[in-house]
Design a protein around this motif. Structure first.
Motif, PDB file in Angstrom:
ATOM      1  N   ARG A  51     -17.584  43.158   0.676  1.00 55.42           N
ATOM      2  CA  ARG A  51     -16.860  42.238  -0.197  1.00 55.42           C
ATOM      3  C   ARG A  51     -15.589  42.923  -0.690  1.00 55.42           C
ATOM      4  O   ARG A  51     -15.602  44.108  -1.027  1.00 55.42           O
ATOM      5  CB  ARG A  51     -17.754  41.891  -1.380  1.00 55.42           C
ATOM      6  CG  ARG A  51     -17.390  40.600  -2.032  1.00 55.42           C
ATOM      7  CD  ARG A  51     -18.544  40.085  -2.870  1.00 55.42           C
ATOM      8  NE  ARG A  51     -18.031  39.101  -3.791  1.00 55.42           N
ATOM      9  CZ  ARG A  51     -18.655  38.701  -4.884  1.00 55.42           C
ATOM     10  NH1 ARG A  51     -19.829  39.197  -5.181  1.00 55.42           N
ATOM     11  NH2 ARG A  51     -18.113  37.801  -5.662  1.00 55.42           N
ATOM     12  N   LYS A  87     -13.504  40.831  -7.849  1.00 51.88           N
ATOM     13  CA  LYS A  87     -14.066  40.470  -6.552  1.00 51.88           C
ATOM     14  C   LYS A  87     -13.579  39.100  -6.087  1.00 51.88           C
ATOM     15  O   LYS A  87     -13.546  38.147  -6.866  1.00 51.88           O
ATOM     16  CB  LYS A  87     -15.590  40.439  -6.643  1.00 51.88           C
ATOM     17  CG  LYS A  87     -16.226  41.773  -6.935  1.00 51.88           C
ATOM     18  CD  LYS A  87     -17.745  41.632  -7.011  1.00 51.88           C
ATOM     19  CE  LYS A  87     -18.395  42.858  -7.599  1.00 51.88           C
ATOM     20  NZ  LYS A  87     -18.318  42.898  -9.063  1.00 51.88           N
ATOM     21  N   ALA A  88     -13.261  39.034  -4.793  1.00 53.36           N
ATOM     22  CA  ALA A  88     -12.979  37.741  -4.170  1.00 53.36           C
ATOM     23  C   ALA A  88     -14.298  36.988  -4.013  1.00 53.36           C
ATOM     24  O   ALA A  88     -15.313  37.576  -3.645  1.00 53.36           O
ATOM     25  CB  ALA A  88     -12.306  37.936  -2.824  1.00 53.36           C
ATOM     26  N   GLU A  89     -14.276  35.709  -4.316  1.00 51.28           N
ATOM     27  CA  GLU A  89     -15.462  34.875  -4.141  1.00 51.28           C
ATOM     28  C   GLU A  89     -15.601  34.499  -2.667  1.00 51.28           C
ATOM     29  O   GLU A  89     -14.613  34.447  -1.941  1.00 51.28           O
ATOM     30  CB  GLU A  89     -15.348  33.601  -4.995  1.00 51.28           C
ATOM     31  CG  GLU A  89     -15.259  33.853  -6.494  1.00 51.28           C
ATOM     32  CD  GLU A  89     -16.503  34.493  -7.072  1.00 51.28           C
ATOM     33  OE1 GLU A  89     -17.596  34.348  -6.486  1.00 51.28           O
ATOM     34  OE2 GLU A  89     -16.387  35.166  -8.114  1.00 51.28           O
ATOM     35  N   PRO A  90     -16.821  34.219  -2.206  1.00 53.41           N
ATOM     36  CA  PRO A  90     -16.995  33.793  -0.811  1.00 53.41           C
ATOM     37  C   PRO A  90     -16.096  32.587  -0.501  1.00 53.41           C
ATOM     38  O   PRO A  90     -16.044  31.630  -1.275  1.00 53.41           O
ATOM     39  CB  PRO A  90     -18.478  33.407  -0.736  1.00 53.41           C
ATOM     40  CG  PRO A  90     -19.124  34.217  -1.821  1.00 53.41           C
ATOM     41  CD  PRO A  90     -18.096  34.303  -2.917  1.00 53.41           C
ATOM     42  N   GLU A 129     -12.901  32.479  -0.640  1.00 53.24           N
ATOM     43  CA  GLU A 129     -11.635  32.528  -1.382  1.00 53.24           C
ATOM     44  C   GLU A 129     -10.721  33.556  -0.717  1.00 53.24           C
ATOM     45  O   GLU A 129     -11.154  34.652  -0.369  1.00 53.24           O
ATOM     46  CB  GLU A 129     -11.940  32.953  -2.824  1.00 53.24           C
ATOM     47  CG  GLU A 129     -10.745  33.017  -3.736  1.00 53.24           C
ATOM     48  CD  GLU A 129     -11.129  33.441  -5.156  1.00 53.24           C
ATOM     49  OE1 GLU A 129     -10.577  32.871  -6.102  1.00 53.24           O
ATOM     50  OE2 GLU A 129     -11.984  34.346  -5.315  1.00 53.24           O
ATOM     51  N   ALA A 185      -7.769  35.070  -4.991  1.00 54.71           N
ATOM     52  CA  ALA A 185      -8.651  35.802  -5.903  1.00 54.71           C
ATOM     53  C   ALA A 185      -7.823  36.601  -6.912  1.00 54.71           C
ATOM     54  O   ALA A 185      -8.169  36.653  -8.093  1.00 54.71           O
ATOM     55  CB  ALA A 185      -9.569  36.738  -5.120  1.00 54.71           C
ATOM     56  N   ARG A 195      -6.507  34.259  -9.593  1.00 52.47           N
ATOM     57  CA  ARG A 195      -7.595  33.844 -10.492  1.00 52.47           C
ATOM     58  C   ARG A 195      -8.017  34.985 -11.408  1.00 52.47           C
ATOM     59  O   ARG A 195      -8.175  34.805 -12.624  1.00 52.47           O
ATOM     60  CB  ARG A 195      -8.795  33.347  -9.659  1.00 52.47           C
ATOM     61  CG  ARG A 195      -9.998  32.958 -10.505  1.00 52.47           C
ATOM     62  CD  ARG A 195     -11.190  32.566  -9.650  1.00 52.47           C
ATOM     63  NE  ARG A 195     -11.560  33.545  -8.640  1.00 52.47           N
ATOM     64  CZ  ARG A 195     -12.190  34.715  -8.905  1.00 52.47           C
ATOM     65  NH1 ARG A 195     -12.514  35.032 -10.150  1.00 52.47           N
ATOM     66  NH2 ARG A 195     -12.505  35.552  -7.929  1.00 52.47           N
ATOM     67  N   GLU A 196      -8.195  36.178 -10.847  1.00 52.83           N
ATOM     68  CA  GLU A 196      -8.645  37.315 -11.652  1.00 52.83           C
ATOM     69  C   GLU A 196      -7.620  37.695 -12.722  1.00 52.83           C
ATOM     70  O   GLU A 196      -7.990  38.000 -13.861  1.00 52.83           O
ATOM     71  CB  GLU A 196      -8.950  38.515 -10.762  1.00 52.83           C
ATOM     72  CG  GLU A 196     -10.234  38.371  -9.967  1.00 52.83           C
ATOM     73  CD  GLU A 196     -11.488  38.537 -10.822  1.00 52.83           C
ATOM     74  OE1 GLU A 196     -11.395  39.012 -11.962  1.00 52.83           O
ATOM     75  OE2 GLU A 196     -12.589  38.200 -10.319  1.00 52.83           O
ATOM     76  N   GLU A 229      -7.945  35.214 -15.466  1.00 50.56           N
ATOM     77  CA  GLU A 229      -9.157  35.395 -16.273  1.00 50.56           C
ATOM     78  C   GLU A 229      -9.095  36.654 -17.124  1.00 50.56           C
ATOM     79  O   GLU A 229      -9.492  36.634 -18.293  1.00 50.56           O
ATOM     80  CB  GLU A 229     -10.386  35.471 -15.360  1.00 50.56           C
ATOM     81  CG  GLU A 229     -10.737  34.163 -14.683  1.00 50.56           C
ATOM     82  CD  GLU A 229     -11.842  34.308 -13.639  1.00 50.56           C
ATOM     83  OE1 GLU A 229     -12.367  35.425 -13.460  1.00 50.56           O
ATOM     84  OE2 GLU A 229     -12.187  33.289 -13.001  1.00 50.56           O
TER      85      GLU A 229
END
Length: 130
Positions: A4, A38-41, A43, A48, A51-52, A55
Motif C-alpha cells: 500500500r 495512505k492511499a485508499e483502495p 484512489e 490521496a 484528501r490527506e 484532512e
C-alpha cells in the motif's frame, strides 16, 4: 502481500517547505515528517495526497510531480513523495501533528526528520533553491 502506498506531501509555498511534527503514534511522536497518509483502495496517489492534506492540515493543495524513489515504512507500506503547491487555506495541525513549521532551504536540517522522509526532503530542498 499487497503493498500500500503512503503519500507524503512536499508542500511548498513562497520558497519554503512545510514540516509537520508527529503527535502519534508514541514511537514517532516529536519527530518531523512530510504530511500525508495512505492511499485508499482504488484512489490515485495524487487524489490521496489532496484528501490527506485537506484532512490533516485543512488546506487545498495541487500535486505537481512525484519525487523519484520509494521508501519502505513497514511491511506492506511504502512511501511515495509528491511536491505540491498550496492553493488555499492556512495549514493547521488537525490530525496526528502538534506543530507545523515552514522551513527555507537553509533550515531543513533544523528539525529531526523521520529517517524515511530524509531523502525526499533533501530532494525537495534542492527544488526550492531553483
Amino acid at each position: 502481500m499487497t503493498v500500500r502506498v503512503v503519500v507524503g506531501g512536499a508542500l511548498c509555498h513562497d520558497g519554503r517547505l512545510l514540516a509537520a511534527r508527529r503527535s502519534a503514534p508514541p514511537e514517532l511522536a516529536g519527530r518531523w515528517e512530510l504530511p500525508g497518509g495512505k492511499a485508499e483502495p482504488g484512489e490515485s496517489v495524487p487524489d490521496a495526497l489532496v484528501r490527506e492534506l485537506r484532512e490533516e492540515l485543512g488546506v487545498e493543495a495541487e500535486p505537481l510531480e512525484r519525487i523519484p524513489g520509494e521508501w519502505p515504512l513497514k511491511p506492506g507500506l511504502v512511501l511515495h513523495v509528491w511536491t505540491a503547491r498550496l492553493v488555499s487555506g492556512d495549514p493547521a495541525p488537525l490530525e496526528d501533528h502538534d506543530e507545523l513549521r515552514w522551513l527555507g532551504p537553509e533550515e531543513l536540517d533544523s528539525v529531526d526528520w523521520l529517517d524515511q522522509d530524509r531523502p525526499a526532503v533533501a530532494e525537495a530542498g534542492r527544488r526550492l533553491r531553483v
